[in-house]
Design a protein around this motif. Structure first.
Motif, mmCIF file in Angstrom:
data_model
loop_
_atom_site.group_PDB
_atom_site.id
_atom_site.type_symbol
_atom_site.label_atom_id
_atom_site.label_comp_id
_atom_site.label_asym_id
_atom_site.label_seq_id
_atom_site.Cartn_x
_atom_site.Cartn_y
_atom_site.Cartn_z
ATOM 1 N N UNK A 1 0.933 -1.040 -0.549
ATOM 2 C CA UNK A 1 0.027 0.018 -0.057
ATOM 3 C C UNK A 1 0.979 1.098 0.065
ATOM 4 N N UNK A 2 0.768 2.469 -1.271
ATOM 5 C CA UNK A 2 1.603 3.451 -0.620
ATOM 6 C C UNK A 2 0.953 4.067 0.267
ATOM 7 N N UNK A 3 0.024 4.079 1.072
ATOM 8 C CA UNK A 3 -0.196 4.311 2.589
ATOM 9 C C UNK A 3 1.151 3.804 3.396
ATOM 10 N N UNK A 4 1.143 2.423 3.263
ATOM 11 C CA UNK A 4 2.667 1.762 4.257
ATOM 12 C C UNK A 4 3.768 2.979 4.207
ATOM 13 N N UNK A 5 4.215 2.952 2.231
ATOM 14 C CA UNK A 5 4.877 3.591 2.106
ATOM 15 C C UNK A 5 5.297 5.259 2.845
ATOM 16 N N UNK B 1 -3.770 -2.109 3.322
ATOM 17 C CA UNK B 1 -3.304 -1.544 4.682
ATOM 18 C C UNK B 1 -3.892 -0.366 4.334
ATOM 19 N N UNK B 2 -4.951 0.607 5.297
ATOM 20 C CA UNK B 2 -5.375 1.352 5.152
ATOM 21 C C UNK B 2 -4.418 2.438 5.666
ATOM 22 N N UNK B 3 -4.532 3.982 6.087
ATOM 23 C CA UNK B 3 -3.620 4.360 6.425
ATOM 24 C C UNK B 3 -3.988 4.739 7.889
#
Length: 226
Positions: A65-69, A180-182
């Motif tokens: 997820x870009x949120x994890x990054x 994954x969510x934010x």
């Protein structure tokens, strides 16, 4: 005798540089299957007569997820996309705090943490720090930011026997890392300073506060472009 010692040291240095450069080039293209820390943790568990716990599933960066990054940049290294491997301002502040006897604050970037996790062992000796700087320079030069982030999110310790975002997502939230969510990403990032002690779920007030802070910083980050 002295000449023999110098010849030995010279040959050893050549072998070290050759092997280290080979490994850095190899891991630019090949997933990192195992790290020294993983081995150390397994040995610690065996020594303590504990069950060896090991969860590590490598996935490409596009499946995280870009949120994890965004969460790890927000929590660990806000200048990741712009520095050359070292955040000199953070290093200076860490030294000043340590000189004043304050609680030690790290100045390590995501690049430095990746170099340490993949190629070295835990510790604070000058030798290890020197090698960390060497490998950080190499991976910045050879891998680039996108690959560093991919290796980082697939290799770092995210819990007791839990390594990488995919394993963490499965263990803590029973889902894949790409979903994954934010808030979930912030929950994992919040425990990274001490992932074997802190809990990503059913967290303490302190960790919940870290999650809130990380999410606030995440919202201020611009687009992530490697």
């Amino acid at each position: 005798m002295i000449a023999k010692i110098f010849r030995f040291l010279f040959k050893a240095a050549l072998w070290f540089f050759a092997i280290s450069i080979f490994l850095v080039i190899l891991f630019k293209f090949v997933p990192v299957p195992f790290t020294p820390l993983m081995g150390i943790r397994a040995m610690e568990q065996l020594k303590n007569s504990e069950e060896v716990v090991y969860s590590h599933d490598w996935v490409p960066l596009e499946e995280i997820s870009m949120q994890m990054q965004r969460a790890v940049i927000a929590s660990e290294d806000g200048k990741f996309l712009t520095h050359g491997g070292f955040d000199w301002e953070a290093i200076k502040k860490a030294r000043e705090n340590n000189a004043k006897g304050k609680k030690m604050k790290g100045g390590s970037t995501i690049s430095q943490q990746t170099a340490k996790n993949v190629f070295l062992w835990p510790g604070r000796s000058y030798v290890r720090k020197g090698l960390e700087a060497y490998f950080t320079f190499l991976i910045e030069l050879v891998w680039g930011k996108e690959r560093i982030m991919e290796v980082y999110l697939n290799s770092i310790e995210m819990g007791n026997g839990v390594y990488g975002a995919q394993a963490a997502a499965q263990v803590y939230f029973q889902k894949d890392a790409k979903n994954l969510t934010a808030r979930e990403a912030a929950s994992i990032a919040a425990i990274l300073p001490n992932p074997r002690e802190y809990k990503a779920t059913n967290s303490s007030r302190y960790i919940n506060g870290r999650k809130d802070k990380i999410q606030r910083v995440m919202r201020t980050l611009g687009p992530i472009e490697y």
